[in-house]
Design an enzyme around this catalytic site. Structure first.
Site, PDB file in Angstrom:
ATOM      1  N   HIS A  37      44.250  -9.241 -21.166  1.00  7.49           N
ATOM      2  CA  HIS A  37      43.584  -8.050 -21.707  1.00  7.49           C
ATOM      3  C   HIS A  37      42.104  -8.178 -21.387  1.00  7.49           C
ATOM      4  O   HIS A  37      41.397  -8.979 -22.013  1.00  7.49           O
ATOM      5  CB  HIS A  37      43.860  -7.992 -23.217  1.00  7.49           C
ATOM      6  CG  HIS A  37      43.157  -6.887 -23.931  1.00  7.49           C
ATOM      7  ND1 HIS A  37      43.016  -6.853 -25.302  1.00  7.49           N
ATOM      8  CD2 HIS A  37      42.552  -5.762 -23.485  1.00  7.49           C
ATOM      9  CE1 HIS A  37      42.356  -5.772 -25.659  1.00  7.49           C
ATOM     10  NE2 HIS A  37      42.051  -5.088 -24.570  1.00  7.49           N
ATOM     11  N   SER A  44      48.354 -13.608 -29.365  1.00  8.50           N
ATOM     12  CA  SER A  44      47.015 -13.692 -28.781  1.00  8.50           C
ATOM     13  C   SER A  44      46.405 -15.054 -29.069  1.00  8.50           C
ATOM     14  O   SER A  44      46.238 -15.437 -30.233  1.00  8.50           O
ATOM     15  CB  SER A  44      46.113 -12.604 -29.371  1.00  8.50           C
ATOM     16  OG  SER A  44      44.767 -12.903 -29.050  1.00  8.50           O
ATOM     17  N   MET A  86      38.538  -7.178 -21.602  1.00  7.42           N
ATOM     18  CA  MET A  86      37.518  -6.392 -22.321  1.00  7.42           C
ATOM     19  C   MET A  86      36.192  -6.687 -21.644  1.00  7.42           C
ATOM     20  O   MET A  86      35.348  -7.423 -22.172  1.00  7.42           O
ATOM     21  CB  MET A  86      37.525  -6.776 -23.808  1.00  7.42           C
ATOM     22  CG  MET A  86      38.685  -6.148 -24.559  1.00  7.42           C
ATOM     23  SD  MET A  86      39.076  -7.042 -26.082  1.00  7.42           S
ATOM     24  CE  MET A  86      40.086  -8.350 -25.418  1.00  7.42           C
ATOM     25  N   ASP A 136      47.509  -3.600 -30.336  1.00 11.52           N
ATOM     26  CA  ASP A 136      46.729  -4.846 -30.401  1.00 11.52           C
ATOM     27  C   ASP A 136      45.619  -4.695 -31.432  1.00 11.52           C
ATOM     28  O   ASP A 136      44.758  -3.816 -31.311  1.00 11.52           O
ATOM     29  CB  ASP A 136      46.144  -5.124 -29.006  1.00 11.52           C
ATOM     30  CG  ASP A 136      45.347  -6.422 -28.948  1.00 11.52           C
ATOM     31  OD1 ASP A 136      45.395  -7.204 -29.913  1.00 11.52           O
ATOM     32  OD2 ASP A 136      44.675  -6.647 -27.913  1.00 11.52           O
ATOM     33  N   MET A 155      44.472   0.108 -28.821  1.00 12.34           N
ATOM     34  CA  MET A 155      43.778  -0.810 -29.723  1.00 12.34           C
ATOM     35  C   MET A 155      43.899  -0.270 -31.150  1.00 12.34           C
ATOM     36  O   MET A 155      43.599   0.904 -31.404  1.00 12.34           O
ATOM     37  CB  MET A 155      42.292  -0.918 -29.358  1.00 12.34           C
ATOM     38  CG  MET A 155      41.991  -1.653 -28.061  1.00 12.34           C
ATOM     39  SD  MET A 155      42.629  -3.331 -27.964  1.00 12.34           S
ATOM     40  CE  MET A 155      41.863  -4.135 -29.371  1.00 12.34           C
ATOM     41  N   ASP A 182      42.763 -12.769 -24.164  1.00  9.65           N
ATOM     42  CA  ASP A 182      41.666 -11.805 -24.307  1.00  9.65           C
ATOM     43  C   ASP A 182      40.441 -12.278 -23.544  1.00  9.65           C
ATOM     44  O   ASP A 182      39.788 -13.246 -23.941  1.00  9.65           O
ATOM     45  CB  ASP A 182      41.309 -11.643 -25.794  1.00  9.65           C
ATOM     46  CG  ASP A 182      42.408 -10.955 -26.573  1.00  9.65           C
ATOM     47  OD1 ASP A 182      42.745  -9.815 -26.211  1.00  9.65           O
ATOM     48  OD2 ASP A 182      42.935 -11.553 -27.535  1.00  9.65           O
ATOM     49  N   HIS A 226      49.224 -13.507 -24.792  1.00  7.78           N
ATOM     50  CA  HIS A 226      48.139 -12.525 -24.646  1.00  7.78           C
ATOM     51  C   HIS A 226      46.796 -13.253 -24.558  1.00  7.78           C
ATOM     52  O   HIS A 226      46.437 -14.026 -25.455  1.00  7.78           O
ATOM     53  CB  HIS A 226      48.177 -11.591 -25.855  1.00  7.78           C
ATOM     54  CG  HIS A 226      47.211 -10.460 -25.819  1.00  7.78           C
ATOM     55  ND1 HIS A 226      47.479  -9.260 -25.199  1.00  7.78           N
ATOM     56  CD2 HIS A 226      45.979 -10.329 -26.351  1.00  7.78           C
ATOM     57  CE1 HIS A 226      46.446  -8.436 -25.350  1.00  7.78           C
ATOM     58  NE2 HIS A 226      45.516  -9.062 -26.050  1.00  7.78           N
ATOM     59  N   MET A 241      36.736 -11.567 -22.661  1.00 11.64           N
ATOM     60  CA  MET A 241      35.596 -10.782 -23.179  1.00 11.64           C
ATOM     61  C   MET A 241      34.323 -11.284 -22.532  1.00 11.64           C
ATOM     62  O   MET A 241      34.151 -12.494 -22.348  1.00 11.64           O
ATOM     63  CB  MET A 241      35.479 -10.948 -24.687  1.00 11.64           C
ATOM     64  CG  MET A 241      36.728 -10.586 -25.461  1.00 11.64           C
ATOM     65  SD  MET A 241      36.418 -10.701 -27.228  1.00 11.64           S
ATOM     66  CE  MET A 241      38.076 -10.425 -27.864  1.00 11.64           C
TER      67      MET A 241
END
Ligand SMILES: O=C(CO)[C@H](O)[C@H](O)COP(=O)(O)O
Ligand SMILES: [Fe+2]
Length: 219
Positions: free
Chosen positions: A64, A8, A66, A173, A135, A33, A31, A35
């Site tokens: 991913h 990540s 979020m 994760d 998660m 993220d 990965h 957000m």
């Protein structure tokens, strides 16, 4: 069930992203993220940076998301070329439609569950996904402590996936490190996200290799 490692970049140096992604050539995925400060209390990056990373990175990108309203935003990540796009079950109001759209745009479709979200209600969605992400911390930040309470859910998810033919990947994760990866692999996970355990190490390539060998030994 082949072990895959997905470092990540949340724990990477954002001012040197191109060098940071090149530092893990032995990983399977990168990965990323995303957000939005709404679904989680943190703001990271979005589509323009994912597009830039797609040009800079040799590895396929594992997005991913979020974010609130992934039904509206997720397909664009598949459209620009992310190899995998994962939405949160807690945030989606039309997961079947969104997962099908992701697949139709050529990406792998992932469904993520927070630590307190049970996997059983999603049994009927297994045929719609390529990856289930469990998660193992509350989403929002890197460097948090692994939640052991998720281990029984990893086992139950593995059973459920096997009943559906075993094709769906099971990703974990959050807090995945040399201390916790074997427990995850024993419980049935096969795709391992690691942020601080990789980008906090002096030798990132060696950290990926060592996580892989620990997971393979325990699987
Ligand atoms: O989705 C995430 C946080 O919401 C990150 O992927 C995850 O936390 C990785 O960081 P670390 O391995 O340091 O826990
Ligand atoms: Fe993540």
């Amino acid at each position: 069930m082949a072990v895959q490692i997905s470092p990540s970049i949340l724990s990477a140096d954002f001012a040197r992203l191109a060098d940071e992604v090149a530092a893990v050539p032995n990983a399977d995925w990168l990965h990323v993220d995303v957000m939005d400060n709404h679904f989680v209390p943190n703001l990271t990056l979005g589509l323009p940076i994912v597009e830039a990373l797609l040009k800079a990175a040799a590895l396929p990108i594992d997005c991913h998301l979020m974010i609130t309203d992934p039904d509206r935003w997720a397909p664009a990540y598949a459209e620009v070329g992310a190899g995998s796009v994962t939405i949160h079950a807690e945030a989606s109001s039309a997961p079947v439609r969104t997962l099908r759209e992701i697949r139709s745009l050529g990406a792998r479709a992932g469904l993520a569950l927070n630590p307190a979200t049970a996997v059983e209600p999603y049994d009927d969605l297994i045929g719609e996904i390529d990856m289930l992400l469990l998660m193992t911390v509350e989403p929002g930040f890197g460097g948090q402590k692994f939640l052991d309470m998720v281990l029984p859910k990893i086992r139950r998810a593995r059973g459920l996936i096997e009943r559906h033919g075993g094709e769906v990947w099971l990703q974990v994760d959050g807090g995945v490190s040399a201390d916790t990866i074997e427990r995850c692999a024993e419980a049935g996970a096969d795709v391992f996200v690691a942020g601080s355990a990789v980008y906090g190490a002096d030798d990132r390539e060696a950290a990926v290799a060592s996580l892989r060998s620990l997971a393979e030994g325990a699987a």
